[in-house]
Each structure stands twice: as C-alpha cells, then as structure tokens.
Write a protein that holds these residues in place. Structure first.
Motif, PDB file in Angstrom:
ATOM      1  N   GLY A   1      58.493  96.556   6.163  1.00  0.00           N
ATOM      2  CA  GLY A   1      58.289  98.040   5.944  1.00  0.00           C
ATOM      3  C   GLY A   1      56.671  98.178   6.173  1.00  0.00           C
ATOM      4  N   ILE A   2      56.607  99.694   6.764  1.00  0.00           N
ATOM      5  CA  ILE A   2      55.348 100.024   7.059  1.00  0.00           C
ATOM      6  C   ILE A   2      54.642 100.852   5.700  1.00  0.00           C
ATOM      7  N   VAL A   3      53.581 100.094   5.314  1.00  0.00           N
ATOM      8  CA  VAL A   3      52.973 100.742   4.091  1.00  0.00           C
ATOM      9  C   VAL A   3      51.639 101.514   4.549  1.00  0.00           C
ATOM     10  N   ILE A   4      51.583 102.876   3.934  1.00  0.00           N
ATOM     11  CA  ILE A   4      50.517 103.670   3.915  1.00  0.00           C
ATOM     12  C   ILE A   4      49.748 103.802   2.565  1.00  0.00           C
ATOM     13  N   ALA A   5      48.658 103.350   2.373  1.00  0.00           N
ATOM     14  CA  ALA A   5      48.010 103.246   0.956  1.00  0.00           C
ATOM     15  C   ALA A   5      47.433 104.675   0.783  1.00  0.00           C
ATOM     16  N   ALA A   6      47.521 105.116  -0.245  1.00  0.00           N
ATOM     17  CA  ALA A   6      46.795 106.393  -0.698  1.00  0.00           C
ATOM     18  C   ALA A   6      45.760 106.227  -1.764  1.00  0.00           C
ATOM     19  N   VAL A   7      44.495 106.693  -1.544  1.00  0.00           N
ATOM     20  CA  VAL A   7      43.568 106.748  -2.668  1.00  0.00           C
ATOM     21  C   VAL A   7      43.194 108.184  -2.950  1.00  0.00           C
ATOM     22  N   ALA A   8      42.760 108.153  -4.337  1.00  0.00           N
ATOM     23  CA  ALA A   8      42.187 109.584  -4.565  1.00  0.00           C
ATOM     24  C   ALA A   8      41.350 110.149  -3.854  1.00  0.00           C
TER      25      ALA A   8
ATOM     26  N   LEU B   1      54.586 106.835   1.600  1.00  0.00           N
ATOM     27  CA  LEU B   1      54.877 107.380   3.180  1.00  0.00           C
ATOM     28  C   LEU B   1      56.329 106.764   3.734  1.00  0.00           C
ATOM     29  N   GLU B   2      56.878 107.714   4.310  1.00  0.00           N
ATOM     30  CA  GLU B   2      58.052 107.310   5.037  1.00  0.00           C
ATOM     31  C   GLU B   2      58.334 108.289   6.290  1.00  0.00           C
ATOM     32  N   GLY B   3      58.981 107.723   7.188  1.00  0.00           N
ATOM     33  CA  GLY B   3      59.246 108.511   8.363  1.00  0.00           C
ATOM     34  C   GLY B   3      59.924 107.928   9.541  1.00  0.00           C
ATOM     35  N   ASP B   4      59.937 108.464  10.755  1.00  0.00           N
ATOM     36  CA  ASP B   4      60.767 108.152  11.800  1.00  0.00           C
ATOM     37  C   ASP B   4      59.975 108.234  13.168  1.00  0.00           C
TER      38      ASP B   4
ATOM     39  N   ARG C   1      66.305 102.127  10.323  1.00  0.00           N
ATOM     40  CA  ARG C   1      66.234 103.150   8.977  1.00  0.00           C
ATOM     41  C   ARG C   1      64.839 103.525   8.747  1.00  0.00           C
ATOM     42  N   LYS C   2      64.642 104.382   7.981  1.00  0.00           N
ATOM     43  CA  LYS C   2      63.100 104.907   7.512  1.00  0.00           C
ATOM     44  C   LYS C   2      62.115 104.132   7.466  1.00  0.00           C
ATOM     45  N   ALA C   3      60.988 104.351   8.284  1.00  0.00           N
ATOM     46  CA  ALA C   3      60.027 103.369   8.257  1.00  0.00           C
ATOM     47  C   ALA C   3      59.276 103.725   6.699  1.00  0.00           C
ATOM     48  N   ARG C   4      58.853 102.984   5.834  1.00  0.00           N
ATOM     49  CA  ARG C   4      58.276 103.071   4.622  1.00  0.00           C
ATOM     50  C   ARG C   4      57.093 102.348   4.330  1.00  0.00           C
ATOM     51  N   GLY C   5      56.243 102.967   3.360  1.00  0.00           N
ATOM     52  CA  GLY C   5      54.948 101.973   3.043  1.00  0.00           C
ATOM     53  C   GLY C   5      54.201 103.070   2.105  1.00  0.00           C
ATOM     54  N   THR C   6      52.683 102.723   2.305  1.00  0.00           N
ATOM     55  CA  THR C   6      52.106 103.626   1.419  1.00  0.00           C
ATOM     56  C   THR C   6      50.911 104.111   2.137  1.00  0.00           C
ATOM     57  N   ALA C   7      50.071 105.187   1.596  1.00  0.00           N
ATOM     58  CA  ALA C   7      48.783 105.590   2.199  1.00  0.00           C
ATOM     59  C   ALA C   7      47.880 105.873   0.776  1.00  0.00           C
ATOM     60  N   THR C   8      46.742 105.784   1.492  1.00  0.00           N
ATOM     61  CA  THR C   8      45.406 106.263   0.627  1.00  0.00           C
ATOM     62  C   THR C   8      44.746 107.327   1.471  1.00  0.00           C
ATOM     63  N   LEU C   9      44.640 108.622   0.822  1.00  0.00           N
ATOM     64  CA  LEU C   9      44.104 109.674   1.804  1.00  0.00           C
ATOM     65  C   LEU C   9      42.612 109.853   1.250  1.00  0.00           C
TER      66      LEU C   9
ATOM     67  N   MET D   1      52.302 100.140   6.602  1.00  0.00           N
ATOM     68  CA  MET D   1      53.958 100.482   6.519  1.00  0.00           C
ATOM     69  C   MET D   1      54.381  99.422   7.358  1.00  0.00           C
ATOM     70  N   THR D   2      55.870  99.237   7.407  1.00  0.00           N
ATOM     71  CA  THR D   2      56.624  98.454   8.113  1.00  0.00           C
ATOM     72  C   THR D   2      57.813  99.276   8.780  1.00  0.00           C
ATOM     73  N   ILE D   3      57.972  99.152  10.178  1.00  0.00           N
ATOM     74  CA  ILE D   3      58.841  99.912  10.706  1.00  0.00           C
ATOM     75  C   ILE D   3      60.060  98.843  11.268  1.00  0.00           C
ATOM     76  N   PRO D   4      61.260  99.122  10.848  1.00  0.00           N
ATOM     77  CA  PRO D   4      62.527  98.108  11.441  1.00  0.00           C
ATOM     78  C   PRO D   4      62.912  98.717  12.533  1.00  0.00           C
ATOM     79  N   LEU D   5      62.866  98.021  13.975  1.00  0.00           N
ATOM     80  CA  LEU D   5      63.091  98.379  15.194  1.00  0.00           C
ATOM     81  C   LEU D   5      63.930  97.479  15.958  1.00  0.00           C
ATOM     82  N   ARG D   6      65.249  97.964  16.227  1.00  0.00           N
ATOM     83  CA  ARG D   6      66.095  97.012  17.132  1.00  0.00           C
ATOM     84  C   ARG D   6      65.620  97.309  18.673  1.00  0.00           C
TER      85      ARG D   6
END
Length: 235
Positions: free
Chosen positions: A2-9, A90-93, A121-129, A140-145
């Motif tokens: 999965g893709i992670v996008i980390a978010a900070v305050a 974070l999640e997306g396409d 399926r959805k890409a998912r991870g974390t985000a810090t802005l 984040m991690t994106i599963p691609l066939r």
C-alpha cells in the motif's frame, strides 16, 4: 505503483515567514486551510495530480526502459482516529493509459508490446501536510496488475491472447515529499517486484516465456507528479 502518505500538523502561513521559506501560493494555501477545517467535520480533502513516469525492467533477459503516462492520481486526504496525531489517511485511484514498449529480448530479439497497468483496489497510505511550505510527505502502496497485449517478435505477431498478465498485483510503494504548488514537479523513486505471468498464449502456454522475460525483483520506477487541483470540487 500500500502507498502511505504521512501527514504532520501544519501551521498557518503568516507574514512573519522567514526569507528562506517557499513563497506562498494563495490558492493552494486557502485550499489546505479549508481542508483542515473540513477534517474537523469529517469531510475529506480531494487532491488530483498529473502523473508521468519511467520504469526500468531489471530482468537480465530484457533490461529495458518504458515510459508510463500521462495519467492521473485522484485521491482523498482525511482524518483517521486510528493514526498518530498529525497523520492523515490517504487513499485514491491511479489511472494510466496503455504504454507501448520496444525491447531487445535475450540481447538480440526485438519485441514490441502494449502494457497495461490496472489498479486492483484503492491505493492507501498516509500523508503529512506542511501548510507553510506547501508540501506533503507521502508514503503509500498501489496494487497494480500488469497485463501485456499486441506483442510482436521481430514484427511478427506473438499470440499471447487477451488475458496475459501477472498472476497477482505488483505492490508499488511510493514515498517522498510532494509539492502542492501548481507547476512544480515532484519526483518519487520506487523499487518493486513483478510477479510471474499467467493466462498467456492462445495456442500454446507462453506463461514461462513472459515470466522469464519480465518477472523478477528490483525493478525501478521514477514517478513525476504535478498538481492538477487541491481541494477539488470534482475530479
């Protein structure tokens, strides 16, 4: 890819910002501030990026580069109480067009093919802005066939069929700092494994051929991102 996008305050941008800080883009700053206000009400911040990239196949029987894109990543950033304070979900396409590739297989055999990267399926991870500097650290991690079609060997069609692809998804992790300023390009570098192929061949089993040519670890991906919209009303 999965893709992670980390978010900070993120602090609010003010006139007292130091000289070495990036100049503010008012539209982006306003969108991020509205996003933080929306988080408090359980509303996600929509983001969209233009995507281009280049992947290098590490398999010694192929060892070739292929351009990917132009495509898009459409995602949502939101609060998640299960994550540490300051970290956002974070999640997306990811949507990519088919990519045409030209390869020299086994060091002497010209091969052309059309390759499709289809998100499972959805890409998912974390985000810090970082509102002050208008960046986000993503992970984040994106599963691609990966599917192959219209293959030709030295110009002669190779009957691999319409269902030739990896037996499972390739988990492509993308991590790094992404600019939220329109016009600025961000570059993320990834390494991923390509699973074995299945479903290849109309008259004979070509799974071993495709697997032997393409599958394997340590494939490299360079992804280039540019903001399409932050705080999008619609994608």
């Amino acid at each position: 890819m999965g893709i992670v996008i980390a978010a900070v305050a993120v602090p609010t941008l003010s006139a007292s910002a130091t000289a070495d800080q990036r100049p503010a883009t008012a539209k982006t700053q306003a969108a991020l501030q509205q996003g933080y206000a929306a988080f408090q009400q359980g509303v996600a911040l929509k983001v969209s990026f233009h995507v281009n990239g280049t992947t290098t196949i590490a398999n010694p029987n192929l060892q070739s580069d292929m351009d990917i894109g132009p495509g898009r990543f459409d995602g949502e950033i939101s609060e998640d109480p299960s994550l540490p304070p300051g970290t956002l979900r974070l999640e997306g396409d990811l949507t990519l067009p088919p990519s045409d590739g030209y390869f020299i297989a086994f060091g002497f055999m010209p091969v052309t093919t059309t390759t499709e990267f289809t998100q499972q399926r959805k890409a998912r991870g974390t985000a810090t802005l970082d509102l002050l500097n208008q960046t986000s650290h993503v992970d984040m991690t994106i599963p691609l066939r990966i599917r192959a079609r219209d293959a030709k060997q030295d110009g002669v069609p190779l009957a691999i069929g319409k269902n030739c692809g990896t037996a499972s998804g390739a988990a492509i992790r993308m991590a790094g700092d992404v600019s939220l300023v329109p016009g600025e390009e961000s570059v993320l570098e990834s390494t991923y494994a390509i699973p074995p192929f299945t479903g290849c061949g109309e008259k004979e089993n070509l799974d071993p051929l495709l697997t032997g040519l393409v599958a394997g670890p340590k494939n490299e991906l360079i992804t280039r991102l540019k903001v399409r919209c932050i705080g999008c009303l619609d994608y």
